[in-house]
Design an enzyme around this catalytic site. Structure first.
Site, mmCIF file in Angstrom:
data_model
loop_
_atom_site.group_PDB
_atom_site.id
_atom_site.type_symbol
_atom_site.label_atom_id
_atom_site.label_comp_id
_atom_site.label_asym_id
_atom_site.label_seq_id
_atom_site.Cartn_x
_atom_site.Cartn_y
_atom_site.Cartn_z
ATOM 1 N N CYS A 142 64.942 -22.680 10.272
ATOM 2 C CA CYS A 142 65.330 -23.733 9.806
ATOM 3 C C CYS A 142 64.242 -24.583 8.916
ATOM 4 C CB CYS A 142 65.240 -24.810 11.357
ATOM 5 S SG CYS A 142 63.768 -24.801 12.265
ATOM 6 N N SER A 160 58.955 -26.182 7.914
ATOM 7 C CA SER A 160 59.929 -24.883 7.964
ATOM 8 C C SER A 160 59.390 -24.119 8.922
ATOM 9 C CB SER A 160 60.212 -24.392 6.662
ATOM 10 O OG SER A 160 58.981 -23.762 6.247
ATOM 11 N N HIS A 161 60.247 -23.079 9.476
ATOM 12 C CA HIS A 161 60.077 -22.143 10.339
ATOM 13 C C HIS A 161 60.841 -20.655 9.874
ATOM 14 C CE1 HIS A 161 59.183 -19.554 13.532
ATOM 15 N NE2 HIS A 161 58.975 -20.192 14.400
ATOM 16 N N ASN A 162 60.171 -19.621 9.308
ATOM 17 C CA ASN A 162 60.988 -18.605 8.775
ATOM 18 C C ASN A 162 61.062 -17.679 9.873
ATOM 19 O OD1 ASN A 162 60.812 -19.828 6.434
ATOM 20 N ND2 ASN A 162 59.931 -17.994 5.109
#
Length: 711
Positions: A543, A561-563
């Protein structure tokens, strides 16, 4: 007569409090279980504690049934073990105590449904109404305590818990149960005089269809727990960023408890509540809250909550007509299956069979509504289609007296909830003020907070608040932040951070978007924010929040963001490429704060920084893997890394930047990586001194041992 009425009210209030204990233990069990797979990064084995709630199966054993019937306080005392669990420091032992409490409260509910169905006494109605009232009291308490339950075993006196008070009230309620035995026997004796004994009553001779009744009960409990155990849940389900198109939790969470109380207040009308047309309307509203954002989705959630309130009494009454052991066992087992499905839709990468439910919240909602259909059909067949004895009907004097008493408690809880909203509203609507407007500074940070559950299984927002306050950040991204799920307690800890420190807050992608969450708080007005679900063909859904802030009169874009995980290189490449595209296409100054999962100067690093046309805050910092900060169009002042303490497993990274004047164009400006001493800048530009040396509360400048400043 007055003394008898006072005694009955006292009994009802005691039962209501024990119901509050029921909802306290039920909502804390998943939270305590979650601690273990969170640290194991997969199934840990401790999930078996979820099965503690199938304890009513023992009611199928005649001897145990007789013991529980004569000594109801046994189950109530076992339930209080879940409240007393806070006194146990060891997470494993505390979970065991909560599981014992879960078994106790589930057994207590089963015992009430089985032993209090003597016709003409109204005791079953009172028990069901107390169960409903306990849920409303739980919601109201959580509204006051900013979505936390102060009696949870993850709370203590250091993080805002009222555990001793809650336990003391529980002991008083149990004493009331013990001392009212004579009253219960008198009521049964009076019923027998009117030929309404358990063995002779027409109603109890009915054998309702126990399988659909069990499915209905499991679906009802899951729906109430997953969506209505806190006033903020359906508001966050309908959240879709700025400009806000839906309700804020404060004050509009008050509408949730109002809808629930209204439904409970008319729940005696089984003829209306169990109608198929009414179920169809509820299903349409379930689709609305599942698929639509903003006020329309929230309105659908309110209507669904009202529906659940109307059918609660009918479903529990039909369960009481079924064999207790097998019915409640099957009902709780179905509830547990729905809970696991509710987890599987987001945790699919880490669980067996996960892809089958990947991102399919709609399927869980559909299964819940079909379960409710089965339950209301069974209830209609047993409660509406067959005659009811006049002394036990909804228009009997006993029933009317019970309704009046219960409604008074329902609406007191509603008033208390709205009062809590009024108390919190000034803080929730206060205009935030940036820390250094004269210097046109923006301090931005990123922190992966592990769902606000610390390394020792305590809720951590108190210490998160202290760390954010001491860092004096203007904008902060929180990763692994979505706690509006059963396994995280169904709470919104960002509300408390925003209210106590005066920030705007973007909760990030809705819980129905199937991410682990990324949230953002800002001292600057959020003009626009877009929630991105990044490409994730293999692993967990990543997200991002892309927000435009009004920073000292100039639009500045920020990404949080969070990969995905290291094990999924394709996902990480696609996600990084998409982030680079978003940044490259923006014409505004930009600050990136995110969880990238790459080594400095590796391929994905270059995709992000080169492809996104941003600068690394410190390209010489080679000791990074997850979190990174980048920027463009603002002048970097400094960079710091702060240790995590015992709150999570990830540090805090912080960057300070100076924002150009509105008409100043620095797009061609290239940063210098020449480091300077702190004295190069005026004190307003400095990072806080409290984190130097040993720091405070386990937070200190690490890696470099001090902040870095640049020309």
């Amino acid at each position: 007569m007055a003394g008898a009425n006072a005694a009955q009210m006292r009994h009802f209030l005691a039962d209501t409090y024990l119901s509050f204990v029921y909802w306290t233990v039920l909502t804390s069990l998943g939270l305590c279980i979650w601690y273990f797979p969170l640290w194991h990064m997969g199934i840990s084995g401790y999930e078996v504690a979820l099965l503690s709630n199938i304890s009513p199966v023992v009611l199928g054993v005649p001897f145990i049934r007789r013991v529980i019937r004569r000594h109801r306080a046994i189950a109530a005392v076992l339930g209080l073990v879940g409240v007393a669990a806070y006194a146990i420091a060891n997470p494993t032992q505390r979970l065991l105590a909560v599981a014992v409490g879960s078994a106790g409260v589930s057994l207590s509910l089963g015992a009430a449904l089985y032993t209090d169905k003597v016709q003409g006494t109204g005791r079953l109605e009172r028990d069901i109404q107390a169960w409903e009232a306990g849920l409303l009291v739980s919601i109201a308490v959580r509204m006051l305590f900013q979505t936390n339950n102060p009696v949870w075993p993850t709370m203590n006196e250091t993080n805002g818990g009222w555990n001793k008070t809650g336990l003391a009230l529980g002991v008083l309620a149990v004493l009331d149960v013990v001392t009212r035995k004579s009253d219960a026997m008198a009521e049964v004796h009076e019923a027998k005089k009117h030929d309404l004994s358990p063995g002779d009553s027409t109603a109890t001779k009915r054998q309702a269809a126990w399988v659909p009744a069990a499915l209905g009960f499991g679906g009802l409990l899951f729906a109430l727990h997953s969506m209505y155990s806190d006033s903020a849940i359906i508001g966050r389900w309908s959240w879709d960023g700025y400009p806000a198109t839906g309700p804020q939790p404060v004050p509009w969470g008050g509408l949730v408890i109002t809808a629930m109380a209204a439904g409970f207040s008319v729940g005696h009308r089984a003829d209306l509540a169990t109608g198929m047309l009414w179920w169809g309307v509820a299903s349409a509203n379930a689709a609305l809250i599942t698929l639509v954002s903003g006020w329309p989705g929230f309105a659908g959630g309110l209507a669904l909550g009202f529906y659940l309130g109307t059918v609660t009494r009918s479903i529990l009454r039909v369960v009481a007509l079924c064999p207790p052991g097998r019915t409640l066992f099957a009902g709780m087992l179905w509830y547990n299956i729905l809970v696991l499905g509710h987890v599987w839709v987001v945790a699919y990468e880490f669980v067996p069979g996960g892809p089958l439910l990947r991102e399919r919240t709609w399927l869980i909602v559909a299964a819940t509504m079909l379960s409710l259909y089965a339950g209301v059909r069974a209830a209609r067949a047993s409660l509406v289609s067959r005659p009811v004895n006049a002394r036990d009907g909804p228009d009997s004097p006993v029933a009317r007296t019970l309704r009046h008493r219960a409604r008074s408690v329902f609406w007191v809880a509603v008033v208390a909830g709205w009062a809590a909203m009024a108390v919190r509203l000034p803080a929730a609507t206060r205009t935030p003020v940036p820390f250094h407007p004269e210097q046109r500074l923006i301090t931005s940070a990123i922190w992966t907070v592990h769902f606000d559950l610390d390394n020792d299984m305590w809720l951590a927002e108190n210490r998160i608040i202290e760390a954010v306050r001491d860092l004096q950040v203007d904008v902060m991204g929180f990763l692994e932040s979505d706690t509006e799920r059963i396994i995280m307690g169904g709470r919104d800890w960002t509300q408390r951070v925003a209210e106590e420190l005066s920030y705007y807050v973007d909760y990030g992608p809705s819980p129905r978007k199937h991410t682990w969450g990324c949230a953002m708080i800002s001292k600057f007005p959020i003009k626009n924010s877009t929630h991105h679900l990044l490409p994730s063909p293999v692993g967990e859904l990543a997200c991002a929040i892309h927000a435009t802030l009004d920073v000292h009169g100039r639009d500045v874009d920020v990404i949080v963001s969070h990969n995905g995980q290291e094990e999924n290189p394709l996902d990480r490449k696609l996600q990084t490429t998409e982030l680079a595209r978003i940044m490259r296409e923006s014409q505004n100054p930009f600050i990136f704060t995110g969880y990238v999962v790459t080594k400095p100067h590796a391929k994905n690093y270059k995709i992000l920084f080169d492809g996104g046309r941003i600068h690394d805050i410190d390209p010489t910092d080679s000791d990074r893997w997850c979190q990174y900060i980048g920027y463009r169009g603002v002048k970097r002042v400094g960079y710091a890394r702060v240790s995590r303490g015992t709150i999570t497993d990830t540090e805090i990274q912080v960057g300070k930047f100076a924002v150009p004047e509105p008409n100043e164009d620095i797009s061609a400006w290239l940063p210098s990586y020449q480091r300077v001493k702190e004295s190069h800048y005026a004190p307003e530009y400095h990072f806080p001194t409290v984190f130097r040396g040993k720091g405070v509360r386990g937070h200190f400048y690490h890696v470099f041992k001090e902040p870095r400043y640049f020309e």
